[in-house]
Design an enzyme around this catalytic site. Sequence first.
Site: not given
Ligand code: PPS
Ligand code: MG
Ligand code: MG
Length: 391
Positions: A62, A159
């Site tokens: 990241d 991530t």
């Molecule tokens: N509580 C909550 N609710 C909704 N979304 C959140 C939440 N927490 C984090 N995030 C954000 O979700 C990103 C990943 O989303 P995804 O749609 O890929 O979800 S998942 O990984 O398939 O479960 C993830 O992106 P990354 O941090 O870049 O991985 C977050 O920005």
């Molecule tokens: Mg990210």
């Molecule tokens: Mg993140």
Amino acid sequence: MEDQKSLDIPSEPEKYSKELNIAVRAVQMACSLCQEVQDSLISKTNNQIQSKDDNSPVTVADWSVQAIVSWVLSESFGSENVSIVAEEDVQNLSKADSAGLLETVVRTVNDSLSAAPCFGLEGPRNPLSSSDVLEAISRGNSTGGATGRFWTLDPVDGTLGFVRGDQYAVALALIEDGEVVLGVLGCPNYPMKKEWLNYHHRYHRIISKLTPTTSESWDKGCVLYARKGSGETWMQPLLKKNNKLIWPNSAIQAQVSSIDNPALATFCEPVEKSNSSHSFTAGLAHSVGLRKQPLRVYSMVKYAAIARGDAEIFMKFARTGYKEKIWDHAAGVVIIQEAGGVVTDAGGCPLDFSKGIYLEGLDRGIIACAGAKLHEKILRAVDASWNSSSL
Ligand SMILES: Nc1ncnc2c1ncn2[C@@H]1O[C@H](COP(=O)(O)OS(=O)(=O)O)[C@@H](OP(=O)(O)O)[C@H]1O
Ligand SMILES: [Mg+2]
Ligand SMILES: [Mg+2]
Ligand SMILES: [Mg+2]
């Protein structure tokens, strides 16, 4: 004669062509970096996965991707012209007990930048120092807004998928006066052909040890990109460090699916229940006659799946109080729209990228569909199910 004259007039270069060119190369380089880090995370059990204040994971990849993309953009356009709204900051990296981690990031960044020419980019004359790397990461701390031009970057989206050896994405978008004008989405574990997904990278890794693969069969990933208003979304295979870049690297056009019957549609959604209500979407899927099992995929690869026609509907309904961030959506939105799809909130309004780092005013959730007809049906179904649900 008239015709001859008009042919002599040099045509205006396409708007944002330099920006797109650099952005795609930077994302290609970032994908290569991520693949190396993901391989090392999986092969070694090490402590390179950190937790942020909200308990979400963050890794060497990241920070390193944020550093190289920021560095490339600044070198290409001049740091005074580059404003970046990116996910990561240097807080955890600058702690006294993070020296080892910072050292790994600096090494990863320099390894990656030393291969910049393989991606058609210029690398630094001398390796970057720790403070150069911290500075490059920190340049991602812009806050966006309604006027002017800024980039938004999610260095590793999904991530959680990344650390689990699964799907993730590198997402870079250019926003001008509140509108997403360019989107680039690197999907290192999403092959050019959907069928190759079965040939899962874990098996791929085992097989690759037995048979050295050519770049053709090896390209397990892809990079999608689109320019607003062009009506075109393009997809190219992932470059390998030592492959010569032949721009535009045999890109092919991506298009959304023509399926508009929900009974035949595939819908995708986040993997984590905490990121989107699976029970709400299950009820909704039932109400519109969706027969297929939801495709749960980490990251903005969901946007890529819709743009490429591998799925027809993407829904995300975060819990009340969670505010979606612009870097989680910007690149995906323009990539779906230019491929022929529709992305709005549940009220049918476009996502608003002009209010800073959050998608302010988002009505309930995000709905992306392969076409307007299907989108209409899903919006109506959301309205019908909403009041009877407990969200
Ligand atoms: N509580 C909550 N609710 C909704 N979304 C959140 C939440 N927490 C984090 N995030 C954000 O979700 C990103 C990943 O989303 P995804 O749609 O890929 O979800 S998942 O990984 O398939 O479960 C993830 O992106 P990354 O941090 O870049 O991985 C977050 O920005
Ligand atoms: Mg990210
Ligand atoms: Mg993140
Ligand atoms: Mg993200």
